[in-house]
Write an enzyme that holds these catalytic residues in place. Structure first.
Site, PDB file in Angstrom:
ATOM      1  N   GLU A  49       0.817  -1.215   0.000  1.00  0.00           N
ATOM      2  CA  GLU A  49       0.000   0.000   0.000  1.00  0.00           C
ATOM      3  C   GLU A  49       0.850   1.265   0.000  1.00  0.00           C
ATOM      4  O   GLU A  49       0.502   2.240  -0.650  1.00  0.00           O
ATOM      5  CB  GLU A  49      -0.974  -0.001   1.190  1.00  0.00           C
ATOM      6  CG  GLU A  49      -2.122  -0.980   1.047  1.00  0.00           C
ATOM      7  CD  GLU A  49      -2.934  -0.764  -0.223  1.00  0.00           C
ATOM      8  OE1 GLU A  49      -2.984   0.381  -0.725  1.00  0.00           O
ATOM      9  OE2 GLU A  49      -3.509  -1.733  -0.734  1.00  0.00           O
ATOM     10  N   TYR A 132      -6.935   6.793   3.224  1.00  0.00           N
ATOM     11  CA  TYR A 132      -7.106   5.699   2.260  1.00  0.00           C
ATOM     12  C   TYR A 132      -6.376   4.444   2.723  1.00  0.00           C
ATOM     13  O   TYR A 132      -6.942   3.340   2.783  1.00  0.00           O
ATOM     14  CB  TYR A 132      -6.604   6.074   0.857  1.00  0.00           C
ATOM     15  CG  TYR A 132      -6.398   4.813   0.049  1.00  0.00           C
ATOM     16  CD1 TYR A 132      -7.481   4.118  -0.451  1.00  0.00           C
ATOM     17  CD2 TYR A 132      -5.117   4.247  -0.090  1.00  0.00           C
ATOM     18  CE1 TYR A 132      -7.319   2.906  -1.107  1.00  0.00           C
ATOM     19  CE2 TYR A 132      -4.952   3.044  -0.743  1.00  0.00           C
ATOM     20  CZ  TYR A 132      -6.050   2.380  -1.253  1.00  0.00           C
ATOM     21  OH  TYR A 132      -5.896   1.164  -1.873  1.00  0.00           O
ATOM     22  N   ASP A 150      -9.906   6.288  -2.924  1.00  0.00           N
ATOM     23  CA  ASP A 150      -8.701   6.685  -3.654  1.00  0.00           C
ATOM     24  C   ASP A 150      -9.161   7.295  -4.978  1.00  0.00           C
ATOM     25  O   ASP A 150     -10.353   7.580  -5.153  1.00  0.00           O
ATOM     26  CB  ASP A 150      -7.797   5.471  -3.894  1.00  0.00           C
ATOM     27  CG  ASP A 150      -8.351   4.595  -4.989  1.00  0.00           C
ATOM     28  OD1 ASP A 150      -9.591   4.497  -5.091  1.00  0.00           O
ATOM     29  OD2 ASP A 150      -7.567   4.021  -5.763  1.00  0.00           O
TER      30      ASP A 150
END
Length: 337
Positions: A49, A132, A150
């Site tokens: 991520e 996010y 996002d």
DNA sequence: TAGGCGTGGAA
DNA sequence: TTTCCAAGCCT
């Protein structure tokens, strides 16, 4: 009695039907073979991520694989040196993410007993983890209900619900998050989150979306009103300026002088040719290069000058052990042939 | 809150 | 060639 004004407007699916439809679609048409989707662990999800922030999947994959080879566990990363971390990250860009990931690993090991929390609220306390990423880790690593917003979700939701207004504004952002939370299912959150990203990345794309392949087009506001190419609304971008930069090349048979940049500005903590404000009148030009950043163009001139006092001499063969900015590495590589 | 922060792929 | 912009965060 049917309201004529609203009967022309499409009705969104119920929250349950929406998530079920996307989840079923993802199983067949989504991406299920990405490296971080295998052997899922919180650490692997954290690494992926952070790397995926503002960076495309195809770019991240080789970096992700190498990273896991070098730093197989959160403990290994926490114990690594900053230079090791920056070397592994070099070329990926947005280097503060590398330092944040390093900080995150130390934070998890030292403050969280080595375990990432499973909820977005606590994940927000981890360095480099914003709204996010907190939701993404909760959903992808733990399969827990968590909203994610996002760029894909903003585009998808602005079209599906017909949300007008500048997509980058705080107001629209708040509206999208509100929808994202309302439509988050209570089960199968990993696949639902993946469905949102996959649909946005492969069907509901910024340009030329493939609406015929979209599983929710019959209830999509933008599709029904012919506004697929209009939403989301974006305000015009400013043109980026050009800046001039001067770099000093001091190359001998013993190597080249490099200096470690500060933590501020561009290329924080990376090793680089010494940069100066203005060259001396007598300086001779070795070469030049151009580079485009997200917010300005760099027109660089490389000057031949003694630079012992600016840094340390490093043999060209050892450059691979240092984290260098991409254009500097490319320039130095032309000297090694 | 708006701007700083990389790089490369695609049209 | 130019332009867009990608699984955002930090200050």
């Amino acid at each position: 009695m049917i309201d004529k004004t609203s009967s022309a407007i499409i009705t969104p699916l119920s929250t349950l039907k929406f998530s079920e439809t996307l989840t079923l679609w993802q199983k067949v048409h989504g991406r299920n073979d990405l490296p971080w989707q295998q052997e899922i662990t919180p650490y692997r999800v954290l690494v992926s991520e952070l790397m995926l922030q503002q960076t495309q999947v195809t770019t991240v994959i080789p970096y992700f694989e190498r990273w896991l080879q070098h730093f197989p566990t959160v403990v290994a990363l926490a114990e690594a040196s900053e230079d090791e971390v920056m070397t592994q990250w070099q070329g990926l860009g947005y280097y503060s993410r590398a330092r944040n990931l390093h900080k995150a690993a130390k934070f998890v090991v030292n403050e969280l007993n080595g375990q990432l929390p499973d909820n977005a609220e606590q994940l927000r306390e981890v360095p480099g983890v914003g709204p996010y990423t907190a939701g993404a880790i909760s959903a992808f690593a733990f399969n827990k209900p968590a909203a994610i917003v996002d760029g894909n979700v903003k585009r998808l939701f602005s079209r599906y619900f017909g949300i007008e207004g500048d997509i980058s504004s705080a107001k629209v952002n708040k509206t999208i998050w509100s929808y994202a939370e309302r439509y988050t299912p209570t089960v199968n959150n990993r696949r639902y989150a993946q469905a949102l990203l996959d649909l946005g990345a492969t069907v509901c794309t910024p340009r030329s979306p493939d609406c015929q392949q979209c599983p929710i087009r019959t209830s999509c506001n933008a599709y029904a009103t012919g506004r697929v190419d209009i939403l989301p609304e974006k305000k015009a971008k400013k043109k980026i300026p050009t800046r001039r930069g001067y770099f000093v090349l001091d190359l001998t048979t013993d190597g080249v002088i490099l200096t470690q940049r500060s933590g501020d500005g561009i290329w924080p903590r990376l090793w680089c040719l010494p940069q100066i404000l203005e060259p001396l009148e007598t300086a001779s030009i070795h070469g030049s290069f151009k580079h485009i950043f997200s917010h300005y163009k760099l027109d660089a001139t490389v000057i031949i000058e003694s630079a012992e006092q600016f840094g340390q001499r490093i043999p060209l063969e050892q450059l691979d052990n240092y984290g260098l900015p991409t254009p500097i590495r490319k320039y130095l590589n032309t000297l090694r042939v």
